[in-house]
Each structure stands twice: as structure tokens, then as C-alpha cells.
Design an enzyme around this catalytic site. Structure first.
Site, short mmCIF file in Angstrom:
data_model
loop_
_atom_site.label_atom_id
_atom_site.label_comp_id
_atom_site.label_asym_id
_atom_site.label_seq_id
_atom_site.Cartn_x
_atom_site.Cartn_y
_atom_site.Cartn_z
N ASP A 194 -9.98 15.55 13.05
CA ASP A 194 -9.44 16.81 12.53
C ASP A 194 -8.76 17.52 13.71
OD1 ASP A 194 -8.98 19.10 11.06
OD2 ASP A 194 -11.05 19.84 11.21
C1 SPV Z 1 -12.70 22.44 7.60
O1 SPV Z 1 -13.53 22.17 6.73
O2 SPV Z 1 -11.74 21.73 7.84
C2 SPV Z 1 -12.81 23.69 8.36
C3 SPV Z 1 -14.10 24.28 8.62
O3 SPV Z 1 -11.79 24.16 8.84
S1 SPV Z 1 -14.66 23.75 10.19
O4 SPV Z 1 -14.92 22.31 10.10
O5 SPV Z 1 -15.86 24.50 10.48
O6 SPV Z 1 -13.64 24.02 11.19
MG MG Z 2 -10.18 22.82 8.91
#
Ligand code: SPV
Ligand code: MG
Length: 298
Positions: free
Chosen positions: A54
Site C-alpha cells: 500500500d
Molecule cells: C486503508 O484501509 O487503506 C487505510 C487505513 O487507509 S490504514 O491502513 O490505517 O492506513
Molecule cells: Mg489507505
């Protein structure tokens, strides 16, 4: 009423709006069927099912396709996690047009620099964008939206980056002034104290949103008592699937017969039922009747 209006309605009517994360159309449908108010199309979960971090690796189109597939299949609002907005204010303008046209109820943007890290990643890079540049993104998002109900969530990462409460509050007021409809205050602490400190100091009129992943013991009642209007369970769906699938596959690879694991998966029937929104038989019937009227069928 469209989904953007539905979301505004939920925010007006409910004490707290409960949102749950999904990563594709089927997981979104399960979120809907299990009583949540809305769906979070989260960047972490969507990246994870592509097996990439991510970290702004997927393109806007890939995230958009995932969120619009959810919106197409669900009767509850979809909120799209749009990371940092995939560029500058010009990119945000393009993004809002696409997401709104696809029937998505709202978007969330976070005030970090591109490429971003997941906020909960140990050792992640959580540099903040300047307040001015993030305000420009909110202004562009507002100019681009057609329906005033399309919700723009401004996500504050000052507590995640360690810059602190004063900066978090200063930015929240600036983002409200720029036209954010909701403020998401994110934290990676294991207790909700700093979130509560923020909410107690907050005198703005824009409602607050939280993602209690690390401080998961917090109770809904406590959130309501602290003026939180929306709670997002962002990644539990993904983590549950990852765990149950890993355990099942381990058993399957050791098993002599699939008989040993039948009770650990849904039946084919369960999945067929989920797809019943497409009532193929009655759809075919309706076309058949029209073909008859047109003289193609006797
Ligand atoms: C996501 O679920 O992609 C979020 C929340 O942005 S976090 O993983 O806490 O960044
Ligand atoms: Mg996110």
C-alpha cells in the site's frame, strides 16, 4: 436518492455511521448483507489483493475499477480511499469527476506526500504535504463535484507522522475552511487517548471520522461520547480472509480427501445466492416477452 445523498442522510440520522472495508465486489456485498451502513474501498486491502504494498503502487484506474465494481453491486454507499489524490490538484479534479460519475458516494484524501506509505507500517515514510498544497486539493475536489452531497473526507496524518496535536488541529480548521465535509483523524496508537484529545479540542462544525485499527478495543459508545460521527473498520475483512484462507490451504495441502475441509468453506449455494440480484430467469422472460411483441417469437 443517489448514494452520495444516502450517505449525507445517514450522517444526519444516525448517531454514528458504521463503515466496513472491502476489497472487491463480493466482499463489498458481504459487508452490505451484514448490516453496515457503508463500504470503505481501502487502498491497503485493494493493494493487498494485487499482492503489492500500500505505497501508491497501483494506478488511480486500478483503485477506481475496484471501487466502482463495489458501487455497481451494492445498495449502500461506497467511500473510496483515494490516498493522496493521485497527483496534484489537477489530478484530484479528474479523479472526483470519475468517482462521482461512477456512483461512488464520496472520496477520502490524506495529507501526505506522494508516494505514500501505509500509515500503520512500521518505519513507513509519513511526510506531510504542505497545508497550502492539500488545501488546493480540497478546493479542486469541491470545484469538480457536481452534486453537493458528494462527500469529501480530508484525512489528517499529523498524529501518524509525529508532528503533533497542534498541527493536527490547525490543519483540521484549514481543511474545514477549504470545504472538507468530514475530517478523518488518524492515529496509530494502541489507545484512543490522542483521538479523544483531538475530538475534545475540536470546535469545528465538520463531523469527525476514525479508523480504530490499532486501538481496536475502543467501544462504539465511547466514540459517540467523543463526538465521532463515523467509524471505519478498514482492513478487518481482508485480514479475516487472509487468515481463514491460509489455514484452509494448509489443511488442504495435507489432506487425503476434500471431505476433511468441507465444513470450512461456504457451499456453492451460498455463493449462488449472493449473486441472485441478477435474476437471470426473470430478465430472460422480460426480453422474451418483448421479442414476442416484436414478432420474433410465435
Ligand atoms: C486503508 O484501509 O487503506 C487505510 C487505513 O487507509 S490504514 O491502513 O490505517 O492506513
Ligand atoms: Mg489507505
Amino acid at each position: 436518492m443517489n448514494q452520495a445523498e444516502n450517505l449525507v442522510n445517514l450522517l444526519e440520522k444516525k448517531e454514528i455511521v458504521k463503515v466496513c472495508g472491502a476489497y472487491d465486489a463480493m466482499s463489498a456485498k458481504l459487508v452490505e448483507l451484514n448490516g453496515f451502513d457503508a463500504i470503505w474501498a481501502g487502498s491497503f486491502a485493494i493493494s493487498a489483493i494485487h499482492n503489492v504494498p500500500d505505497a501508491s503502487i497501483l494506478t488511480m484506474t486500478e483503485f477506481f475499477n475496484a471501487a466502482s465494481n463495489m458501487a455497481q453491486t451494492c445498495q449502500i454507499p461506497v467511500i473510496a480511499d483515494c490516498d493522496t489524490g493521485y497527483g496534484d490538484a489537477n489530478n484530484v479534479r479528474h479523479m472526483v469527476k470519475k468517482y462521482e460519475n461512477a456512483g461512488i458516494a464520496g472520496i477520502c484524501m490524506e495529507d501526505k506526500t506522494f508516494p505514500k506509505s501505509n500509515s500503520l507500517l512500521k518505519g513507513g515514510d509519513n511526510q506531510l504535504l504542505s497545508e497550502k498544497d492539500f488545501v488546493a486539493k480540497i478546493l479542486a475536489a469541491n470545484e469538480a463535484k457536481q452534486n453537493k452531497s458528494f462527500t469529501i473526507i480530508a484525512r489528517i496524518e499529523a498524529l501518524i507522522s509525529g508532528i503533533g496535536m497542534k498541527e493536527a488541529l490547525k490543519r483540521a480548521y484549514a481543511y474545514e475552511k477549504a470545504g472538507a465535509d468530514l475530517i478523518l483523524i488518524h492515529s496509530k496508537k494502541i489507545s484512543p487517548e490522542e483521538i479523544f484529545e483531538f475530538s475534545e479540542s475540536w470546535n469545528g462544525s465538520v463531523p469527525l471520522v476514525v479508523i480504530p485499527t490499532t486501538y481496536y478495543s475502543v467501544k462504539i459508545d465511547e466514540l459517540i461520547d467523543h463526538k465521532i460521527k463515523m467509524v471505519i473498520y478498514a482492513n478487518q475483512t481482508l485480514r479475516a480472509v487472509h487468515l481463514s484462507l491460509s489455514r484452509l490451504l494448509q489443511k488442504m495441502s495435507d489432506a487425503n480427501s476434500m471431505d476433511e475441509v468441507q465444513d470450512q468453506m461456504s457451499s456453492m449455494e451460498d455463493i449462488f445466492q449472493l449473486q441472485e440480484t441478477y435474476d437471470l430467469k426473470s430478465q430472460e422472460k422480460s426480453i422474451e416477452e418483448k421479442l414476442r411483441k416484436l414478432g420474433y417469437i410465435a
